[in-house]
Design an enzyme around this catalytic site. Structure first.
Site, PDB file in Angstrom:
ATOM      1  N   ARG A  12       0.809  -1.223   0.000  1.00 37.03           N
ATOM      2  CA  ARG A  12       0.000   0.000   0.000  1.00 37.03           C
ATOM      3  C   ARG A  12       0.845   1.278   0.000  1.00 37.03           C
ATOM      4  NH1 ARG A  12      -2.606  -2.758  -2.083  1.00 37.03           N
ATOM      5  NH2 ARG A  12      -4.362  -3.946  -1.385  1.00 37.03           N
ATOM      6  N   SER A  13       2.010   1.210  -0.630  1.00 40.36           N
ATOM      7  CA  SER A  13       2.896   2.373  -0.701  1.00 40.36           C
ATOM      8  C   SER A  13       2.525   3.323  -1.830  1.00 40.36           C
ATOM      9  CB  SER A  13       4.345   1.911  -0.893  1.00 40.36           C
ATOM     10  OG  SER A  13       4.479   1.232  -2.136  1.00 40.36           O
ATOM     11  N   GLY A  14       1.698   2.854  -2.775  1.00 36.29           N
ATOM     12  CA  GLY A  14       1.338   3.677  -3.933  1.00 36.29           C
ATOM     13  C   GLY A  14       2.112   3.307  -5.181  1.00 36.29           C
ATOM     14  N   LYS A  15       2.820   2.174  -5.135  1.00 36.37           N
ATOM     15  CA  LYS A  15       3.674   1.802  -6.265  1.00 36.37           C
ATOM     16  C   LYS A  15       2.879   1.481  -7.534  1.00 36.37           C
ATOM     17  CE  LYS A  15       4.252  -2.747  -4.251  1.00 36.37           C
ATOM     18  NZ  LYS A  15       3.341  -2.417  -3.158  1.00 36.37           N
ATOM     19  N   THR A  35      -0.555 -10.593 -13.461  1.00 39.62           N
ATOM     20  CA  THR A  35      -0.024 -11.852 -12.952  1.00 39.62           C
ATOM     21  C   THR A  35      -0.915 -12.500 -11.898  1.00 39.62           C
ATOM     22  OG1 THR A  35       1.296 -10.733 -11.257  1.00 39.62           O
ATOM     23  CG2 THR A  35       2.352 -11.109 -13.398  1.00 39.62           C
ATOM     24  N   SER A  36      -1.916 -11.791 -11.425  1.00 41.80           N
ATOM     25  CA  SER A  36      -2.760 -12.301 -10.345  1.00 41.80           C
ATOM     26  C   SER A  36      -3.644 -13.449 -10.792  1.00 41.80           C
ATOM     27  CB  SER A  36      -3.671 -11.191  -9.803  1.00 41.80           C
ATOM     28  OG  SER A  36      -2.922 -10.233  -9.138  1.00 41.80           O
ATOM     29  N   HIS A  50      -7.781  -2.552  -9.441  1.00 41.32           N
ATOM     30  CA  HIS A  50      -6.798  -2.285 -10.495  1.00 41.32           C
ATOM     31  C   HIS A  50      -7.492  -2.130 -11.850  1.00 41.32           C
ATOM     32  CE1 HIS A  50      -2.716  -2.962  -8.620  1.00 41.32           C
ATOM     33  NE2 HIS A  50      -3.534  -3.293  -7.632  1.00 41.32           N
ATOM     34  N   GLU A  62      -3.266 -11.829 -19.494  1.00 36.52           N
ATOM     35  CA  GLU A  62      -3.190 -12.635 -18.275  1.00 36.52           C
ATOM     36  C   GLU A  62      -1.970 -13.537 -18.403  1.00 36.52           C
ATOM     37  OE1 GLU A  62      -5.274 -12.303 -15.728  1.00 36.52           O
ATOM     38  OE2 GLU A  62      -6.703 -10.969 -16.724  1.00 36.52           O
TER      39      GLU A  62
END
Length: 185
Positions: A12-15, A35-36, A50, A62
């Site tokens: 949750r850094s904002g990357k 990749t999920s 996302h 995917e």
């Protein structure tokens, strides 16, 4: 010749948001390498977030296991790809390992996949922004598989950082280009 931009940071850094903005600003024809694998409600929620943020004109591929194939096949058709994310990609690979005691074989498997990815990127015409996580900044995990995962993520990040043109560390939504800092030392 393709190039790599690495974006790393904590949870949750904002990357991912930074990487999406970077790609949107610099790319014209953009591919998104997802990749999920949706295996529970939490991951489904994250994927939907996302997807909601992504422009509709980006093409999603995917690629839970063989992202290098996407880049080998599509790398000349796009000027920019967003690969989100490397640590989930490593997790996907580890999920198919039968013997976690064979670290040397796991290391060879993961670094082999990583080298295939880097080669495919270099052979493409695209800039590939790879999102990854810094997972080794906390305590040493008690669980062996978690330690293997942490070690492989850290090693993969180092390999990618060496191959990357720029490496951004994102903290509290603020990106810092680490390659610029390194050049000034």
């Amino acid at each position: 010749m393709g190039k790599i931009i690495l974006v790393t940071g904590g949870a949750r850094s904002g990357k991912s948001t930074f990487a999406e903005q970077y790609v949107a600003k610099k790319g014209k024809k953009i591919g998104y390498i997802a990749t999920s694998q949706i295996c529970d409600d939490e991951m489904e929620f994250r994927v939907k977030l996302h997807q909601k943020r992504r422009p509709r004109d980006w093409t999603t591929f995917e690629a839970a296991f063989d992202a290098h194939t996407v880049l080998a096949e599509q790398g000349k058709n796009y000027d920019m790809f967003l690969f989100d994310c490397m640590t989930i990609y490593i997790s996907n690979i580890l999920s198919h390992v039968h013997d976690i005691g064979a670290f040397d074989q796991i290391y060879e498997l993961v670094t082999g996949k990583l080298n295939e990815l880097i080669t495919a990127i270099k052979n493409s015409d695209a800039t590939v922004v790879i999102v990854t996580n810094e997972v080794g900044a906390g305590i040493v995990p008690e669980n062996k598989l978690a330690r293997i995962y942490r070690d492989l993520a850290g090693l993969s990040n180092q390999i990618l950082a060496q191959a990357a043109e720029d490496v951004y560390l994102v903290v509290a939504g603020m990106p810092v280009n680490l390659k610029n800092i390194k050049e000034n030392i």
